[in-house]
Write an enzyme that holds these catalytic residues in place. Structure first.
Site, PDB file in Angstrom:
ATOM      1  N   ASP A  92      51.160   0.616 -27.890  1.00  0.00           N
ATOM      2  CA  ASP A  92      50.151   1.143 -28.457  1.00  0.00           C
ATOM      3  C   ASP A  92      50.075   2.749 -27.819  1.00  0.00           C
ATOM      4  OD1 ASP A  92      47.333   0.427 -26.204  1.00  0.00           O
ATOM      5  OD2 ASP A  92      49.307   1.219 -25.805  1.00  0.00           O
ATOM      6  N   ASP A 265      47.598  -8.342 -33.763  1.00  0.00           N
ATOM      7  CA  ASP A 265      47.737  -8.548 -32.212  1.00  0.00           C
ATOM      8  C   ASP A 265      46.394  -8.889 -31.623  1.00  0.00           C
ATOM      9  OD1 ASP A 265      46.507  -5.591 -32.165  1.00  0.00           O
ATOM     10  OD2 ASP A 265      46.774  -6.523 -30.176  1.00  0.00           O
ATOM     11  N   CYS A 303      51.300 -30.885 -32.914  1.00  0.00           N
ATOM     12  CA  CYS A 303      51.950 -29.573 -32.529  1.00  0.00           C
ATOM     13  C   CYS A 303      53.367 -29.949 -31.797  1.00  0.00           C
ATOM     14  CB  CYS A 303      51.050 -28.869 -31.695  1.00  0.00           C
ATOM     15  SG  CYS A 303      51.678 -27.200 -30.816  1.00  0.00           S
ATOM     16  N   CYS A 305      54.893 -27.942 -29.762  1.00  0.00           N
ATOM     17  CA  CYS A 305      55.140 -27.014 -28.775  1.00  0.00           C
ATOM     18  C   CYS A 305      55.426 -28.088 -27.549  1.00  0.00           C
ATOM     19  CB  CYS A 305      54.038 -26.236 -28.282  1.00  0.00           C
ATOM     20  SG  CYS A 305      52.622 -26.828 -27.417  1.00  0.00           S
ATOM     21  N   CYS A 308      52.361 -29.746 -25.850  1.00  0.00           N
ATOM     22  CA  CYS A 308      51.807 -30.839 -26.576  1.00  0.00           C
ATOM     23  C   CYS A 308      52.961 -32.049 -26.698  1.00  0.00           C
ATOM     24  CB  CYS A 308      51.403 -30.420 -28.083  1.00  0.00           C
ATOM     25  SG  CYS A 308      50.102 -29.418 -28.404  1.00  0.00           S
ATOM     26  N   HIS A 334      50.726 -23.266 -25.797  1.00  0.00           N
ATOM     27  CA  HIS A 334      50.237 -23.625 -26.822  1.00  0.00           C
ATOM     28  C   HIS A 334      49.565 -22.793 -28.066  1.00  0.00           C
ATOM     29  CE1 HIS A 334      48.301 -26.648 -29.721  1.00  0.00           C
ATOM     30  NE2 HIS A 334      47.159 -26.081 -29.291  1.00  0.00           N
TER      31      HIS A 334
HETATM   32  C1  LIG Z   1      47.002   2.312 -30.642  1.00  0.00           C
HETATM   33  C2  LIG Z   1      45.681   2.687 -29.833  1.00  0.00           C
HETATM   34  N1  LIG Z   1      44.542   2.937 -30.662  1.00  0.00           N
HETATM   35  C3  LIG Z   1      43.775   1.736 -31.111  1.00  0.00           C
HETATM   36  N2  LIG Z   1      43.991   0.779 -30.593  1.00  0.00           N
HETATM   37  C4  LIG Z   1      43.046  -0.277 -31.183  1.00  0.00           C
HETATM   38  C5  LIG Z   1      42.899  -1.508 -30.435  1.00  0.00           C
HETATM   39  C6  LIG Z   1      42.049  -2.503 -30.819  1.00  0.00           C
HETATM   40  N3  LIG Z   1      41.573  -3.561 -30.293  1.00  0.00           N
HETATM   41  C7  LIG Z   1      40.658  -4.012 -31.097  1.00  0.00           C
HETATM   42  N4  LIG Z   1      39.936  -5.246 -30.808  1.00  0.00           N
HETATM   43  C8  LIG Z   1      40.331  -6.161 -29.533  1.00  0.00           C
HETATM   44  N5  LIG Z   1      40.223  -3.274 -31.964  1.00  0.00           N
HETATM   45  C9  LIG Z   1      41.016  -1.871 -31.517  1.00  0.00           C
HETATM   46  C10 LIG Z   1      40.941  -0.883 -32.260  1.00  0.00           C
HETATM   47  C11 LIG Z   1      42.150   0.175 -31.989  1.00  0.00           C
HETATM   48  C12 LIG Z   1      42.017   1.416 -32.536  1.00  0.00           C
HETATM   49  O1  LIG Z   1      41.199   1.785 -33.371  1.00  0.00           O
HETATM   50  N6  LIG Z   1      42.843   2.093 -31.922  1.00  0.00           N
END
Ligand SMILES: CCNc1nc2cc3[nH]c(NC)nc3cc2c(=O)[nH]1
Length: 371
Positions: A92, A265, A303, A305, A308, A334
């Site tokens: 990110d 993710d 499952c 895994c 399990c 798991h």
């Molecule tokens: C790549 C970094 N930018 C970036 N990360 C995010 C990570 C998130 N994680 C969650 N919920 C757990 N919403 C998100 C929104 C963004 C977002 O709008 N931008």
């Protein structure tokens, strides 16, 4: 030849199976990306992640910037070599974690200034610096430096923020030098349909290998989130992968895959595993609950895994109570396998042209009766 080719293999309604080529191998979508915040999916060996079907891992720029530092990771061969995962990585861009973890001191046109949560030192992140860090780390997929507005935000703030995020996207793209990395743009606009559409359309003016739906899963209700997901995938081009950030509850994956989302993710499966809970088709069971102490059954019947196939709920409940590391490890393994099996079954249903039936069957088991 395009190192990041994405081809649609099958469709069922708006759901689709894609094949995404990367410099570290081809992956099938829809897929779930385990989160390895500091370059490690907590408690799990890379070889076991491979065995349960993990394809792409996510690492956080904010954490790796603070420790061990991108220069060190680069000097040690980059993320793949350093962390022993030779499949694709996604990093990110750091902004989001600054909002949630760092002590944000200032956000302005240039970027953000924050205090490290480790030692309080002042750190500046700009689009240019974020891209340089992600290039040093060496992930296959890198993210534009954006601002994820807090929830709720006023329409005025949302608009000003999405416009700055678009200027930061342009700067992120200009700062990029490596052809072997794919930069994803991130659409914002919060839960305001007009601003969400505006941000998505403006983000599309940049011809990128993939697009993320940002600014969601930040505390809004599902009733607010899903119309934004539907609106986004109506606007985003069919031919490019769509990445819904931070979404990891099984029912949310099933709904979002049905709306044409390809990549997900979330820390949810591993975090809830470390806290003693297992994902099951009916929802989630908490092994701290005394009812499991004599339960000979596996976490989930059927499952495949290792947890399990080898242990009972009773044993794992014991480990959790005894605060044995193995408890969180087995539950994380798991829970990730649960999500990978869910996306595997979803891809199969899409290939059969029966995603609707798959989603209905999932919903009946998930919501049909109380556990
Ligand atoms: C790549 C970094 N930018 C970036 N990360 C995010 C990570 C998130 N994680 C969650 N919920 C757990 N919403 C998100 C929104 C963004 C977002 O709008 N931008």
């Amino acid at each position: 030849m395009d190192p990041f080719r994405f081809t649609i293999q099958a469709r069922s309604g708006r759901a689709r199976v894609g094949l995404l080529t990367t410099p570290h191998g081809r992956v099938e979508t829809p897929l779930f990306m385990p989160v390895g915040t500091q370059g490690s999916v907590k408690g799990l060996l890379p070889k076991d992640l491979k065995a349960i079907g993990s394809q792409v891992l996510l690492a956080n720029t904010y954490h790796l910037l603070l420790r061990p530092g991108p220069e060190r990771v680069q000097a040690l061969g980059g993320l793949h070599r350093f962390a022993g995962w030779d499949g694709p990585w996604l990093t990110d861009s750091g902004g989001f974690q600054v909002m949630s973890l760092g002590h944000l001191r200032r956000i302005d046109e240039e970027g953000v200034v924050f205090q490290s949560h480790l030692d309080g030192s002042l750190i500046r992140l700009t689009p240019e610096r974020s891209i340089a860090i992600q290039e040093a780390l060496g992930a296959d997929f890198i993210m534009a430096f954006d601002e994820c507005p807090p929830y709720p935000s006023s329409p005025e703030y949302l608009k000003a923020s999405l416009e700055r995020t678009l200027r930061w996207l342009e700067r992120s793209l200009k700062a990029k030098t490596r052809p072997d990395q794919a930069l994803f743009g991130i659409a914002q606009g919060g839960t305001d349909a007009g601003l969400r559409a505006l941000s998505t359309r403006e983000t599309l003016r940049f011809d990128l290998p993939g697009y993320a739906i940002g600014g969601l899963a930040v505390g809004e209700t599902k009733e607010e989130m899903f119309p934004m997901v539907a609106l986004s995938t109506e606007i985003l081009p069919e031919a490019k992968p769509r990445y819904l950030m931070g979404v990891g509850h099984p029912e949310d994956l099933v709904a979002a895959m049905g709306l044409g989302v390809d990549l997900f993710d979330s820390v949810y499966p591993t975090r809830t595993g470390r806290f003693g809970s297992a994902l099951v088709p009916e929802g989630r069971i908490n092994l701290k609950n005394a009812q499991y102490l004599e339960d000979k059954r596996p976490l989930e019947e059927g499952c495949d895994c290792y947890a399990c196939q080898t242990f009972s709920r009773a044993y794992i409940a014991h480990l959790v109570r005894a605060e044995e590391m193995l408890g969180g490890i087995l539950l994380s393994l798991h829970n990730l396998r649960f999500l990978h099996r869910l996306t595997e079954r979803a891809r199969e249903a899409i290939r059969q042209g029966s995603y609707g039936a798959f989603a209905r069957e999932f919903a009946e088991r998930r919501f049909g009766k109380e556990i």
